[in-house]
Design a protein around this motif. Structure first.
Motif, PDB file in Angstrom:
ATOM      1  N   VAL A  76       1.013   4.081  -2.923  1.00  0.00           N
ATOM      2  CA  VAL A  76       0.571   5.447  -2.664  1.00  0.00           C
ATOM      3  C   VAL A  76       1.722   6.432  -2.854  1.00  0.00           C
ATOM      4  O   VAL A  76       1.554   7.512  -3.433  1.00  0.00           O
ATOM      5  CB  VAL A  76      -0.042   5.573  -1.258  1.00  0.00           C
ATOM      6  CG1 VAL A  76      -0.353   7.029  -0.948  1.00  0.00           C
ATOM      7  CG2 VAL A  76      -1.293   4.739  -1.160  1.00  0.00           C
TER       8      VAL A  76
ATOM      9  N   VAL B 252      -6.369   6.428   1.369  1.00  0.00           N
ATOM     10  CA  VAL B 252      -5.727   6.402   0.059  1.00  0.00           C
ATOM     11  C   VAL B 252      -6.426   7.347  -0.908  1.00  0.00           C
ATOM     12  O   VAL B 252      -5.784   7.980  -1.742  1.00  0.00           O
ATOM     13  CB  VAL B 252      -5.744   4.969  -0.533  1.00  0.00           C
ATOM     14  CG1 VAL B 252      -5.225   4.959  -1.958  1.00  0.00           C
ATOM     15  CG2 VAL B 252      -4.913   4.056   0.337  1.00  0.00           C
TER      16      VAL B 252
ATOM     17  N   LEU C  26     -10.655   1.922   0.660  1.00  0.00           N
ATOM     18  CA  LEU C  26      -9.565   2.868   0.360  1.00  0.00           C
ATOM     19  C   LEU C  26      -9.733   4.155   1.164  1.00  0.00           C
ATOM     20  O   LEU C  26      -8.755   4.773   1.592  1.00  0.00           O
ATOM     21  CB  LEU C  26      -9.534   3.191  -1.134  1.00  0.00           C
ATOM     22  CG  LEU C  26      -9.238   2.034  -2.087  1.00  0.00           C
ATOM     23  CD1 LEU C  26      -8.699   2.552  -3.405  1.00  0.00           C
ATOM     24  CD2 LEU C  26      -8.264   1.029  -1.512  1.00  0.00           C
TER      25      LEU C  26
ATOM     26  N   LEU D 295       0.828  -1.197   0.000  1.00  0.00           N
ATOM     27  CA  LEU D 295       0.000   0.000   0.000  1.00  0.00           C
ATOM     28  C   LEU D 295       0.867   1.253   0.000  1.00  0.00           C
ATOM     29  O   LEU D 295       0.685   2.162  -0.812  1.00  0.00           O
ATOM     30  CB  LEU D 295      -0.897   0.005   1.247  1.00  0.00           C
ATOM     31  CG  LEU D 295      -1.740   1.259   1.459  1.00  0.00           C
ATOM     32  CD1 LEU D 295      -2.807   1.376   0.399  1.00  0.00           C
ATOM     33  CD2 LEU D 295      -2.390   1.257   2.837  1.00  0.00           C
TER      34      LEU D 295
END
Ligand SMILES: Nc1ncnc2c1ncn2[C@@H]1O[C@H](COP(=O)(O)OP(=O)(O)OP(=O)(O)O)[C@@H](O)[C@H]1O
Ligand SMILES: Nc1ncnc2c1ncn2[C@@H]1O[C@H](COP(=O)(O)OP(=O)(O)OP(=O)(O)O)[C@@H](O)[C@H]1O
Ligand SMILES: Nc1ncnc2c1ncn2[C@@H]1O[C@H](COP(=O)(O)OP(=O)(O)OP(=O)(O)O)[C@@H](O)[C@H]1O
Ligand SMILES: Nc1ncnc2c1ncn2[C@@H]1O[C@H](COP(=O)(O)OP(=O)(O)OP(=O)(O)O)[C@@H](O)[C@H]1O
Ligand SMILES: Nc1ncnc2c1ncn2[C@@H]1O[C@H](COP(=O)(O)OP(=O)(O)OP(=O)(O)O)[C@@H](O)[C@H]1O
Ligand SMILES: Nc1ncnc2c1ncn2[C@@H]1O[C@H](COP(=O)(O)OP(=O)(O)OP(=O)(O)O)[C@@H](O)[C@H]1O
Ligand SMILES: [Mg+2]
Ligand SMILES: [Mg+2]
Ligand SMILES: [Mg+2]
Ligand SMILES: [Mg+2]
Ligand SMILES: [Mg+2]
Ligand SMILES: [Mg+2]
Lengths: 264, 264, 264, 264, 264, 264
Positions: free
Chosen positions: E149, E179, E174, E145
């Motif tokens: 990102v 995110v 998310l 992740l």
């Protein structure tokens, strides 16, 4: 007598005879009808595995409180089974391995060995300790659990048959872990339930120069109840220490009453 | 006197004599009847392990509040046991090992060594620290816990016998971890409970030039109660510091009163 | 004067003199009676370790809010102790090590070095950061915690003595971690509590060309209270920045009032 | 004008000039008095680190909502500081390292490099991403957090000085992690707050051929409020896309109104 | 027609043409006005990245229920973009890598490759599966992740430009993972919403020899509502199976009615 | 008869014939209409994968209570499919691999092998055990879960086709894990529901010398209900043991009544 009849079946072990003897230091005392039934049930499963063509594997769980005699009874059934391959898997055997991987390899090895014999019997003793169960945080080795559950449900190769006897004093834990439903059969092994069963035990081991009646009566008086709920193993080992104390009967009564009071 | 009688039993250690001496800097002071009973119980278990053929292993848990003298009493029983192999397993001994594996190996090694002697006694001191227990998050080394519990319940090879004395100041933690039920016996070791026991201690160490009465009375006055509930170790070490302060009696009274007020 | 009297004790360090100087950039200002008592208590524990034969190790915890002067006071006691081996263990020293193992080895090394000297003093500075405590998720290094707690409670080999001074601004965290009970003594180190203590500080450092009265009065006016509760370190460093601002007194009053308002 | 005055201070970077330029694609627009104050405060801390002998390290936290210009302002302060060593630590720089150890080594390296210069300035950009913070499960790299917090609070060796500027859009997270109290100072960086500030931005970048008034009025009409609360970065990049759309003004009004409606 | 107009833009891919074709087995059916808007929005972002000098990176999130056509639409935008470097990152591509490190290296490699082209477009398909999201225990790979990102928010080197199109059917996940706020834009991709849109689909693929009206009417009757809320992918694949069943129309009506009844 | 008609389709396996036979020790007994429907559905999906050009992969989940016949039915569909490549993936096959990585490699290998055949069928048996699901703590191998879910949703290379049949007795667990939505179709496999279905089974296996009526009636009497809800596997294996007991009918009635009483 049932047990004596069974005794005539001559056991023919490969290598593990003394291993089984070791967990039967006091033999099996027939202190109740229940003991006979457990052995009879055990022998029926032994027979099914031996003779029915469509069943190559069967698993049985002996469960009951601590010290109730689970390991000893599993060992007795194994002795009586007449299977050429018998093996006892204990926490003590696993403790020497350094990590989960080594433990899993050891378990695999035993099952693989068992598969080489046409008829095998494995005792998986004290499952909750084998998987390192600790109630705080509900910790356990998921990897060993999965290995065990998968292995004892998997049929050996064609032409081979396997009976698995497992023991636990934490049935509810196994229930939560969804393990019990993987067993084909379960056998409850209760503790010594009441004064009359306790008297039967003392009689058979000829404790206190015959004064069982008096001792059991004293315990009854102290606790104010005829319930016992103490495992056979605890009774027998307490007896051993009592013999060395200054006043064996008093000491035994005091200890056992304490155990009864504290509860299981 | 019981202790003196016991003292006549000549101890015959292999190597660990000074190790035991080290945890007995102030010896054992007989400040109450309870101390005698603890030692007597301990000696009975020693005797059972030595003499009963069907019991190859026995485990005993000494539990009580911090500083109550658990380690010292276990060491005293060991000294009195006359066993050829005696070993003290402490957190300090484990702290030098780099990881759990090394610690487990060390523990195995000690038990394996013990198995070589016909009669062995192991002191597992401060179990909760040995397993690195921390209350926040209920953390501990499950792997060392399982190693210890399995090892002290496993009988040594035939012809060998083992007595395990374990200590803890966190009985309820062990209870939660389901460890206590693995012990064959438990011995409670209380703190100094009241003014009269405290006075007995001060008398025997001949503190304050004989003015025990006065000091204990002052403490009683300050706290307004005859309860003490402070461990013998704390009392004895506070005494040592007090001796160096400008006004020993006042300082001792103030400190001990503070400890009593704060509670255990 | 107490401090000056103590100063006459000639310190004899091995190697770590500048290390101690480094955490005392502003020295110790005697802004209250409490400061004197802390140093006096510290010196009594120093003396006990030095002289009492039955106590080979002693551990003391200095605790108080951030910036209250804990590290500086521990360093001062160390300077005054006259011990041949003194060492400061800080988070900054540990941060260079790559993992817990390396950190544990480093800690072991320091204690092992200390054991070589007949008299050693170790400052374990900022325990909560040494164990990487983070409140979110109550994270910390259990392994370093256990190493520290075990090491500072273990007596050095015979003929050697050890005094451990630890500091923390998170006493309640240590309480939860069951660490505080492992210390033999604890010393609270409060922040500057009120206007009169603040004035004493400003006087001694001769700030604002003698106008302490006015500055403290202004702060009192702004906050509407004579309470301060700001650590000595914060006050002294704010003073340094204030000196460079356009209007030092105003800027100082504004900043300190803000700190007082926000609370500890 | 303050900024122009500051611009006359000639910067003398070692190597990192383009690095700073890179995070200032649109420069610093003086759309409010607050911007000037931020830069002025920044320069005061720069001066204190440069000149006060007793303070070898100082750490400042710039915090504010996403896109509010934190990184750009930190970079501007760095440009204006005239320090010989300036370095920007970003999540993008850390992402290339394979594990926490490598990331920690990288951070160490940067601080060690900084310690070689007499005057250093480090920008720790976006702390919450540097420590891989994820709100689900409150995950983060405790090890990188501890490294950062320890490093920016540790003074460099004697004769060296260090100013740390950190940025975050998650102040409350840092609060929970107990990081904010480790900073010597904090500077809030707000988003564009209202219509008049927005107009100032559009004026200065000469958007929409001078029709700022109309555009801002349209946004006001659409949202029914003069509040904006959108970061300068978002405004400026939305402007860039708007320029390419068929109806730039309408598209801009629509987008920004949407952003205002959704809230921060 | 918009789509046909766009089709005239000649695509010039390097290597990945068949990759995109592969996720467009049924092409893009214009069953609603919304489909056209999605493609138009997509092309505007393509243009901005291509032409605006101050924006080197832009990220867009396509989100919608399972089977709604997210991947196909992202692929179509990519085909139409005319970018020299286009790459599809899918869970299937990551599954072959053995651990998180290898996966991160693979992701780095792709971004590094993209940075070599002056204009690149990356499709990050099914983010929640790329990070191995599992709702039980809210598990996911924090490390992947964070890699994703950080990478899609980092500008490529000067002179290079990057457009990132990501897809997800778990927008709220998310959101929780914080995110979504890292994306510059988001495009919702709804399922087929009602009977009329469903009819448009069946018409265009010429199903049931022209009897769309009847089939859609039957579904309406069965479910008692004109709502559909089933993804285009599910409709098209159900159609394929229906064709092989004995009674295609009945089977289709039954299946789709079931899907509508069960809900999304 | 449907099954006999299907039987005429000649199966042409590569290597795995005995593997399938092995999980069909008692064949498939047509004790209800439902059994026929399951096989018919299965064969429709087989046909779709074989013939429809736009669908290269299809996944089907067979779910139902323990012992209901899921594995046997999946094996039967596989036998009838006439696919050149068929493979059974079981927990027992995975248990031999030492860690998650090795297990993932094994799974990859099987899928890669399958991709080499133009038409492949994979049975993923007992998904919850393949991922080592344990309800306590909701533990499972996220990494194997993700591997499986990704693999069975990924189309094989062009010109290749794959049908995946998965089984589970823990549908709600898979639901929580968000796995069920990844399947194209689901087939429920119920237990033997009532007395009449049970009678059909006993008839077909010709148990109890024709006295099915009586046995089923006795069970009905004992349980007081015509509901059964016991899996076909349990019934058939209990029958095997019953045959060896002294009173087969009584024993069978007692056991099955017990199973019915305990519930599923
Ligand atoms: N009827 C009996 N059943 C079982 N054990 C008996 C019986 N009679 C005597 N014993 C003796 O009692 C002891 C039973 O101990 P055993 O270890 O089998 O108990 P357990 O239930 O396995 O204990 P644990 O819960 O600690 O595993 C053995 O020493 C055995 O010889
Ligand atoms: N009657 C006694 N019982 C125990 N210890 C005594 C007694 N009399 C004197 N002592 C001394 O008291 C001290 C007891 O300390 P000990 O370390 O055994 O306590 P502990 O309960 O193990 O403490 P901890 O909780 O820290 O482990 C020893 O120094 C011992 O010599
Ligand atoms: N009476 C005093 N007590 C303590 N420190 C003093 C005193 N007078 C002056 N100081 C100075 O104040 C500073 C105290 O800082 P110190 O680092 O010791 O605080 P601390 O409580 O350890 O802070 P932290 O919570 O950050 O660890 C030192 O620079 C010291 O020289
Ligand atoms: N007064 C200003 N303050 C800050 N930035 C400004 C200002 N005027 C223009 N800018 C421009 O606005 C942008 C601010 O973006 P920046 O990356 O600094 O925001 P941020 O708060 O760090 O965002 P994020 O929360 O994503 O880290 C830069 O491109 C900068 O050139
Ligand atoms: N208007 C349309 N939009 C999207 N897809 C369409 C459209 N018309 C036809 N299709 C076809 O529908 C299918 C859409 O499937 P796609 O894999 O893109 O869905 P998805 O939303 O990504 O599914 P998942 O949630 O499983 O990732 C493709 O085969 C595509 O060719
Ligand atoms: N109609 C039937 N459907 C399924 N199995 C049948 C049928 N008739 C007989 N059988 C036999 O019943 C047994 C079903 O066992 P199977 O292992 O398939 O059950 P299962 O549901 O997979 O069990 P588990 O939940 O333990 O995985 C097989 O031995 C099979 O030969
Ligand atoms: Mg047992
Ligand atoms: Mg102790
Ligand atoms: Mg400090
Ligand atoms: Mg920023
Ligand atoms: Mg998709
Ligand atoms: Mg099955």
């Amino acid at each position: 007598d049932f047990l004596h009849a069974l005794d005539e079946v001559k056991p023919a072990f490969g290598t593990d005879d003394s291993e089984l003897e070791d967990v039967l230091p006091f033999g099996i005392i027939e202190y109740s009808e229940g003991i006979r039934h457990i052995l009879k049930d055990g022998m029926l499963y032994v027979k099914t595995v031996k003779e029915q063509p469509n069943l190559r594997v069967m698993s049985v769980l002996l469960h009951g409180p601590r010290s109730s005699g689970k390991t000893a009874l599993a060992a007795k059934i194994a002795q009586l089974s007449d299977f050429p391959f018998i093996k006892l898997i204990t926490p003590a055997a696993l403790v020497g391995y350094r990590d989960e991987l080594a433990k899993k390899d050891y378990l695999h090895k035993i099952f693989t060995d068992a598969y080489k014999s046409p008829l095998s019997l494995l005792i998986i003793d004290n499952i909750e300790r084998l998987i390192d169960w600790v109630p705080v945080g509900a910790r356990f080795s998921g990897s060993i659990l999965n290995t065990l559950v998968t292995l004892f449900a998997t049929p050996p190769p064609k032409g081979h048959r396997l009976l698995v006897l497992a023991t636990t004093s934490q049935r509810s834990v196994l229930e939560q872990l969804d393990v019990t439903s993987a067993f084909d059969h379960t056998i409850p092994v209760p503790a010594i339930s009441d004064a009359s069963e306790l008297k039967a035990v003392l009689e058979q081991v000829q404790a206190f120069d015959g004064n069982h009646e008096g001792v059991v009566e004293d315990i009854h008086q102290t606790t104010g109840s005829s319930e016992v709920n103490v495992g056979i193993k605890t009774i027998l080992t307490t007896l051993e220490t009592a013999k060395l104390s200054e006043h064996p009967e008093e000491w035994f009564v005091e200890q056992v009453s304490g155990l009864i009071a504290r509860g299981p």
